[in-house]
Design a protein around this motif. Sequence first.
Motif, PDB file in Angstrom:
ATOM      1  N   ILE A 148      42.417  45.843  35.119  1.00 56.51           N
ATOM      2  CA  ILE A 148      41.969  45.358  34.472  1.00 56.51           C
ATOM      3  C   ILE A 148      41.217  44.862  33.945  1.00 56.51           C
ATOM      4  N   SER A 149      40.100  46.194  33.748  1.00 64.21           N
ATOM      5  CA  SER A 149      39.367  45.960  32.940  1.00 64.21           C
ATOM      6  C   SER A 149      39.644  47.224  32.063  1.00 64.21           C
ATOM      7  N   LEU A 171      32.395  52.337  36.315  1.00 66.69           N
ATOM      8  CA  LEU A 171      33.830  53.194  35.745  1.00 66.69           C
ATOM      9  C   LEU A 171      34.496  51.792  35.405  1.00 66.69           C
ATOM     10  N   LEU A 172      34.616  51.129  35.154  1.00 67.46           N
ATOM     11  CA  LEU A 172      35.110  49.884  34.698  1.00 67.46           C
ATOM     12  C   LEU A 172      35.046  49.763  32.811  1.00 67.46           C
ATOM     13  N   PHE A 173      35.904  49.987  32.225  1.00 67.06           N
ATOM     14  CA  PHE A 173      36.605  49.743  30.801  1.00 67.06           C
ATOM     15  C   PHE A 173      35.653  48.249  30.323  1.00 67.06           C
ATOM     16  N   SER A 174      35.352  47.488  30.994  1.00 67.43           N
ATOM     17  CA  SER A 174      34.658  46.493  30.970  1.00 67.43           C
ATOM     18  C   SER A 174      34.614  45.291  31.451  1.00 67.43           C
ATOM     19  N   ASP A 186      46.104  48.814  48.779  1.00 66.88           N
ATOM     20  CA  ASP A 186      45.033  47.720  48.546  1.00 66.88           C
ATOM     21  C   ASP A 186      44.409  47.188  47.345  1.00 66.88           C
ATOM     22  N   CYS A 187      43.258  45.686  47.325  1.00 65.16           N
ATOM     23  CA  CYS A 187      43.058  44.925  46.237  1.00 65.16           C
ATOM     24  C   CYS A 187      42.230  45.784  45.911  1.00 65.16           C
ATOM     25  N   GLY A 188      41.350  46.752  46.114  1.00 67.19           N
ATOM     26  CA  GLY A 188      40.423  47.445  45.337  1.00 67.19           C
ATOM     27  C   GLY A 188      41.247  48.399  44.045  1.00 67.19           C
ATOM     28  N   ILE A 189      42.462  48.449  44.078  1.00 65.46           N
ATOM     29  CA  ILE A 189      43.588  48.703  42.761  1.00 65.46           C
ATOM     30  C   ILE A 189      43.004  48.490  41.800  1.00 65.46           C
ATOM     31  N   ARG A 215      34.537  40.459  42.271  1.00 64.53           N
ATOM     32  CA  ARG A 215      32.536  40.633  42.442  1.00 64.53           C
ATOM     33  C   ARG A 215      32.301  42.066  41.080  1.00 64.53           C
ATOM     34  N   ILE A 216      32.450  42.771  41.462  1.00 64.94           N
ATOM     35  CA  ILE A 216      32.721  44.346  40.792  1.00 64.94           C
ATOM     36  C   ILE A 216      33.004  43.563  39.264  1.00 64.94           C
ATOM     37  N   LEU A 217      34.061  43.463  39.094  1.00 65.38           N
ATOM     38  CA  LEU A 217      34.922  43.224  37.999  1.00 65.38           C
ATOM     39  C   LEU A 217      33.453  42.652  36.769  1.00 65.38           C
TER      40      LEU A 217
END
Length: 263
Positions: A88-89, A140-143, A80-83, A127-129
Amino acid sequence: MIFINPQWQGSGLTDDLKFGAETFKSYFKNFNTTVIPLSIKDLATIDNIKCFEPILEQTNFFKEILTDSKLNKISTIGGDCGIEIVPISYLNKIYEEDICVIWIDAHADLNTPNSSPSKTFHGMPLRILLGEGNEKFINLLFSTIKPEQVCFVGLRDIDEPESEYILKHHIPTVTNCQFVDIQNKIKNFKNVYIHLDLDVLDKSEFEFTMFPTNNGFLVADVVQLIEKIKAKHNVVGFCVTESTATTLEQLDKIKSILDQIEL
């Protein structure tokens, strides 16, 4: 390197996307691939996100793999797109925000847990990104990225809160599949990440997605768009998501797209 991420829980309680990812695994059997493991945690809804715990754990699995990878280009197959939040981050950090995310999708995936009608995670990753939503995933994002780093292509099913966000932040939205209409919107970026949800394709072209619809793009037009983006920009990431195809024969219709996945 091609990552195959079979995460399906972002689409809710149906595991069709897991089998779609298995078919992709067979398709790419002769390539150098790494499979992200699936979690066996409970599928309960927590903080307005269905299947919260397994998605969080799988996101962490992917992050751990990328953290010490030293990769500067990433190809990913879903799932799913949540991956998308991990690669991306990661690439956004590597390229110091000189990256445009071209979101080729029938949906904006801009909901928060509070605004989402379905409470499914695959409607929330962008939106999370952008730094809004559940804090555990944001952590958990790198950026994080900025709205000006996003260009939508092919949107045709948008929730009202998503429309409001797009208008407020002046995010460019191109309804057709012509490079000439997106080049001015992405010209300030050297590097590009291509997100492709297969539901952007017309149902007559490819019906094996979670939400096949009419009035979508032709496969040949999408391939031409990708080729032109590659010719003009440094494509550092490419991800194809949301296939429910269970046989290699069903993937034949999008072979020309899948041939673009390796960077």
